[in-house]
Motif scaffolding. Sequence first.
Motif, mmCIF file in Angstrom:
data_model
loop_
_atom_site.group_PDB
_atom_site.id
_atom_site.type_symbol
_atom_site.label_atom_id
_atom_site.label_comp_id
_atom_site.label_asym_id
_atom_site.label_seq_id
_atom_site.Cartn_x
_atom_site.Cartn_y
_atom_site.Cartn_z
ATOM 1 N N GLU A 1 16.033 55.826 63.064
ATOM 2 C CA GLU A 1 16.808 55.855 61.823
ATOM 3 C C GLU A 1 15.942 56.215 60.618
ATOM 4 O OE1 GLU A 1 18.582 52.047 61.605
ATOM 5 O OE2 GLU A 1 19.714 52.271 63.484
ATOM 6 N N SER A 2 14.732 55.624 60.532
ATOM 7 C CA SER A 2 13.910 55.839 59.333
ATOM 8 C C SER A 2 13.186 57.180 59.363
ATOM 9 C CB SER A 2 12.898 54.704 59.190
ATOM 10 O OG SER A 2 13.549 53.460 59.082
ATOM 11 N N ASN B 1 13.824 59.658 61.819
ATOM 12 C CA ASN B 1 14.628 60.702 62.481
ATOM 13 C C ASN B 1 13.870 61.349 63.650
ATOM 14 O OD1 ASN B 1 16.941 62.208 62.874
ATOM 15 N ND2 ASN B 1 16.306 63.839 61.443
ATOM 16 N N LEU B 2 13.263 60.497 64.475
ATOM 17 C CA LEU B 2 12.503 60.976 65.642
ATOM 18 C C LEU B 2 13.335 60.821 66.912
ATOM 19 C CD1 LEU B 2 8.998 59.410 64.925
ATOM 20 C CD2 LEU B 2 9.659 61.794 64.636
ATOM 21 N N ARG B 3 13.078 61.685 67.847
ATOM 22 C CA ARG B 3 13.681 61.554 69.168
ATOM 23 C C ARG B 3 12.822 60.588 69.973
ATOM 24 N NH1 ARG B 3 13.472 66.331 70.415
ATOM 25 N NH2 ARG B 3 11.812 66.393 71.978
ATOM 26 N N VAL B 4 13.345 59.431 70.263
ATOM 27 C CA VAL B 4 12.578 58.358 70.885
ATOM 28 C C VAL B 4 12.930 58.263 72.361
ATOM 29 C CG1 VAL B 4 12.019 55.909 70.825
ATOM 30 C CG2 VAL B 4 12.575 57.110 68.690
ATOM 31 N N SER B 5 11.877 58.210 73.205
ATOM 32 C CA SER B 5 12.048 57.984 74.646
ATOM 33 C C SER B 5 11.160 56.827 75.053
ATOM 34 C CB SER B 5 11.679 59.238 75.447
ATOM 35 O OG SER B 5 12.502 60.326 75.081
ATOM 36 N N PHE B 6 11.598 56.055 75.986
ATOM 37 C CA PHE B 6 10.773 54.986 76.533
ATOM 38 C C PHE B 6 11.215 54.715 77.954
ATOM 39 C CE2 PHE B 6 14.118 53.249 73.850
ATOM 40 C CZ PHE B 6 14.776 52.350 74.666
ATOM 41 N N SER B 7 10.357 54.042 78.705
ATOM 42 C CA SER B 7 10.571 53.905 80.141
ATOM 43 C C SER B 7 11.814 53.119 80.487
ATOM 44 C CB SER B 7 9.341 53.245 80.787
ATOM 45 O OG SER B 7 9.036 52.030 80.112
ATOM 46 N N GLY B 8 12.262 52.242 79.597
ATOM 47 C CA GLY B 8 13.452 51.449 79.886
ATOM 48 C C GLY B 8 14.728 52.027 79.346
ATOM 49 N N LYS B 9 14.692 53.244 78.853
ATOM 50 C CA LYS B 9 15.883 53.876 78.284
ATOM 51 C C LYS B 9 16.623 54.633 79.384
ATOM 52 C CE LYS B 9 17.311 56.680 74.319
ATOM 53 N NZ LYS B 9 16.848 57.547 73.204
ATOM 54 N N ASP B 10 17.748 54.128 79.765
ATOM 55 C CA ASP B 10 18.477 54.687 80.915
ATOM 56 C C ASP B 10 18.986 56.093 80.647
ATOM 57 O OD1 ASP B 10 18.021 52.304 82.189
ATOM 58 O OD2 ASP B 10 19.933 51.411 81.536
ATOM 59 N N ASP B 11 19.287 56.424 79.384
ATOM 60 C CA ASP B 11 19.839 57.748 79.098
ATOM 61 C C ASP B 11 18.833 58.872 79.334
ATOM 62 O OD1 ASP B 11 22.046 56.346 78.354
ATOM 63 O OD2 ASP B 11 21.660 56.462 76.177
ATOM 64 N N ASP B 12 17.548 58.548 79.322
ATOM 65 C CA ASP B 12 16.505 59.595 79.462
ATOM 66 C C ASP B 12 16.101 59.856 80.902
ATOM 67 O OD1 ASP B 12 16.506 59.906 76.785
ATOM 68 O OD2 ASP B 12 14.721 58.679 76.405
ATOM 69 N N GLU C 1 8.682 44.445 58.792
ATOM 70 C CA GLU C 1 8.826 45.625 57.943
ATOM 71 C C GLU C 1 7.453 46.169 57.529
ATOM 72 O OE1 GLU C 1 10.394 42.855 57.585
ATOM 73 O OE2 GLU C 1 12.500 43.361 57.971
ATOM 74 N N GLU C 2 6.502 45.266 57.186
ATOM 75 C CA GLU C 2 5.165 45.707 56.769
ATOM 76 C C GLU C 2 4.418 46.365 57.925
ATOM 77 O OE1 GLU C 2 3.823 42.670 53.260
ATOM 78 O OE2 GLU C 2 3.877 41.855 55.301
ATOM 79 N N GLN C 3 4.562 45.820 59.104
ATOM 80 C CA GLN C 3 3.850 46.389 60.252
ATOM 81 C C GLN C 3 4.475 47.694 60.708
ATOM 82 O OE1 GLN C 3 2.015 43.229 62.945
ATOM 83 N NE2 GLN C 3 3.844 42.158 62.188
ATOM 84 N N LEU C 4 5.814 47.807 60.572
ATOM 85 C CA LEU C 4 6.454 49.079 60.909
ATOM 86 C C LEU C 4 6.046 50.184 59.944
ATOM 87 C CD1 LEU C 4 10.041 47.801 61.827
ATOM 88 C CD2 LEU C 4 8.317 48.702 63.397
ATOM 89 N N LEU C 5 5.731 49.797 58.711
ATOM 90 C CA LEU C 5 5.243 50.798 57.764
ATOM 91 C C LEU C 5 3.876 51.358 58.160
ATOM 92 C CD1 LEU C 5 6.320 49.217 54.339
ATOM 93 C CD2 LEU C 5 7.318 51.204 55.494
ATOM 94 N N PHE C 6 3.044 50.499 58.796
ATOM 95 C CA PHE C 6 1.761 51.015 59.311
ATOM 96 C C PHE C 6 2.003 52.099 60.359
ATOM 97 C CE2 PHE C 6 -0.025 46.867 57.816
ATOM 98 C CZ PHE C 6 -0.999 47.397 56.986
ATOM 99 N N ILE C 7 2.991 51.858 61.239
ATOM 100 C CA ILE C 7 3.298 52.852 62.268
ATOM 101 C C ILE C 7 3.823 54.122 61.628
ATOM 102 C CG2 ILE C 7 4.748 53.310 64.276
ATOM 103 C CD1 ILE C 7 4.684 50.332 64.898
ATOM 104 N N GLN C 8 4.685 53.973 60.602
ATOM 105 C CA GLN C 8 5.215 55.142 59.899
ATOM 106 C C GLN C 8 4.078 55.946 59.262
ATOM 107 O OE1 GLN C 8 8.010 54.198 56.833
ATOM 108 N NE2 GLN C 8 8.320 56.332 56.219
#
Length: 546
Positions: free
Chosen positions: A426-427, A429-440, A531-538
Amino acid sequence: MFLTSTGQMVYTIEEQNTGFPQEGYINPIDLGTELYNFPVRYTHFPRHNLTKNFLRTDVDEVGKTLNLPFVYKSIERYVGEDVMLDCFGETNWEIMWKFNGTYISEFESRHSIDELETQFQGALIKISTLLIQVLRKEDYGTYECHYSKSNDWAQHTYVIGVHVLKEIPRKIVILNLDVGVYIQSLSFFCYYANETTSSISIEYTINNQSVDTVCSEFSTWHCALTVKNFHTYKLPYIGLVEMNNDSNYKRTNIEYCLCLDAFGIHRIYFHRTKRYSLKSLSIQHPYVLVVLPHTKPSLFRYFDDSKHYIEIDTLLNSNETVETKERKLQPLLHLVRANESKARFVENLLQNVALLCAFLCAIGFLSFVIDVFWGVYYNGISHTLQGCLPYCLQPTILENPRSVFISHSEEDKDFITRTLAPFLDESLNLRVSFSGKDDDFESNHDVFNQLSEKIEHSDKLLVVLSSAYHEEEQCEKLELMIIIWGLLNNRTIKSKNILCIFYNEGAKLPLKFLRHFYFKKLHWNNQLSEEEQLLFIQKWLTTGRL
């Protein structure tokens, strides 16, 4: 230092030529035959003839009753050396020596006879030793050791030892060598003398000049390296050493670096001081070395001396005396040395030009490699430099990733699906994939291939490390150790595009990753809000920094 290209760096005379001393020098040759397997007895007895005169009749027979070590050997020496001859007899015998049928007097200045009693096979025997000093031409021949006894009617003479003394003739040895080669000889030139080394000195001459004068302080890089690693003395080095098994045998230790003026005739002289006299004798070793340069034409030899070498070979193979050969060799050797000097000048000139060209090529190649490295790894180097600068001086390099893959454990799936994945989607706008995502992932396809393809084609990779991550085989062994490690080694993905999130205290990165690659790390701190730690990732996703 002399620059030269030579195929052979060290030349050991013993290994390349027929060794001296040869058989018969240190180890006498046993000449045992049927006649001399045992001591020979000559019996002389008188008989009466018609004129009432007594005549002597000689009868030779082999005396097989004597239990003695009989000596019948051949010994080789050259003029100017000493020789010691031994024979054995019973202790009550008077032993005499003969040379070519004539008795030897021990009162002669160069002859002495010593006797010693010792044990042999449980019995006491006498050893008689004949010493001849400073051999002359007339001393070579057959030496016999005799014992005589008489009775009323006959005289018995026993020959209990025979030594054949032979001369080692003068010989010319040809050596084809390169300038700058390291010459070494440890036992080729020997001298036998009943003297100590303090009364004998050695001289090595090249064209009638001392090697110290001809090749004074001359060296090449490999000559200097050999001396530096193994010796403490400087070149040239000439020494005289006694052999361990017999102190009368002296061997020369010769080491020097062959200089340009060293082509020619090489001789060894032993200078010997007489006992109780200040007069010195000079004895020349019979082997004379003729050192010549190689005759094969090459890149560095613009003049070939084949004609001169043919003349030299013809001269050395002739029947003329050694002295005559040496005299006729001098003008030919002078021409060879002059031509070799010109060839060496051209060789060194070409080598210096080649070294200069190689240096310039190396600089050009290094410049090309630096340009390629800077172009390929510019972004990675820039990010590394940013971390070294103060924050206010760091330039901001904006990145625009489109996709991200998250490697996580099943236990941490709630954190991924509720917090991390929605934020990235959402923040940013990346296409996110991960091993537990059934749609991928498709259930009827191989999981390994699907994971490899997702990780390889993602712009960024987040690895959420935790205690549960290390316990699950799909996470640690499959995704991290096999897929991610393999893609890193193949340089399909780069370590700068990977962020390791240490989610709890049990999280750790395998040691082999730390040894081979550098990763950005983010420790999930409970003291900070999500929120502060997610900003580091951003910030990392957009700038490459934390």
